[in-house]
Design a protein around this motif. Structure first.
Motif, mmCIF file in Angstrom:
data_model
loop_
_atom_site.group_PDB
_atom_site.id
_atom_site.type_symbol
_atom_site.label_atom_id
_atom_site.label_comp_id
_atom_site.label_asym_id
_atom_site.label_seq_id
_atom_site.Cartn_x
_atom_site.Cartn_y
_atom_site.Cartn_z
ATOM 1 N N LEU A 88 1.861 2.068 -6.152
ATOM 2 C CA LEU A 88 0.627 2.787 -6.438
ATOM 3 C C LEU A 88 -0.317 2.012 -7.357
ATOM 4 O O LEU A 88 -1.528 2.160 -7.265
ATOM 5 C CB LEU A 88 0.944 4.143 -7.052
ATOM 6 C CG LEU A 88 1.640 5.123 -6.111
ATOM 7 C CD1 LEU A 88 1.975 6.400 -6.850
ATOM 8 C CD2 LEU A 88 0.765 5.414 -4.921
ATOM 9 N N LEU A 110 0.823 -1.209 0.000
ATOM 10 C CA LEU A 110 0.000 0.000 0.000
ATOM 11 C C LEU A 110 0.857 1.260 0.000
ATOM 12 O O LEU A 110 0.544 2.240 -0.670
ATOM 13 C CB LEU A 110 -0.925 -0.016 1.218
ATOM 14 C CG LEU A 110 -1.910 1.128 1.381
ATOM 15 C CD1 LEU A 110 -2.892 1.135 0.217
ATOM 16 C CD2 LEU A 110 -2.649 0.999 2.684
ATOM 17 N N ALA A 154 -2.509 -0.280 -5.209
ATOM 18 C CA ALA A 154 -2.991 0.358 -3.982
ATOM 19 C C ALA A 154 -4.420 -0.043 -3.641
ATOM 20 O O ALA A 154 -4.737 -0.265 -2.471
ATOM 21 C CB ALA A 154 -2.888 1.871 -4.088
#
Length: 100
Positions: free
Chosen positions: A66, A62, A69
């Motif tokens: 990205l 996380l 995510a």
């Protein structure tokens, strides 16, 4: 394949998996602790540390990746909720079973 699954399904699956795994392991840990004469507080601290380590890979994803995510956030939330519920409810059940 992760992009086709809704986040709530990933979250629920991770929560149920963590709940079952940590619930069963915590009760088995209490049974072993009683038979060996270990302190339950030490066992509880060990299981909290194991739960943090269990949730760490998704937290790392996380924070660093990205493009993953959304999936990592859902997995992390599910695992964290499942671990928290299991580590809260398992002592109640193990007390009822006579291990604490």
């Amino acid at each position: 394949m992760d992009e086709f699954l809704p986040a709530y399904l990933i979250r629920e699956q991770a929560a149920v998996g963590a709940l079952v795994m940590f619930g069963v392991l915590r009760i088995m840990g209490a049974a072993v602790a009683v038979s060996k004469g270990w302190r339950i507080a030490a066992v509880e601290r060990c299981f909290i540390a194991i739960a943090v380590l269990y949730c760490f890979p998704q937290l790392f994803d996380l924070l660093t990746q990205l493009y993953r995510a959304r999936v990592a956030a859902a997995e992390f939330e599910g695992k964290a909720i499942g671990c928290a519920v299991a580590l809260f409810c398992a002592p109640i059940l193990s007390h009822r079973l006579g291990f604490e």
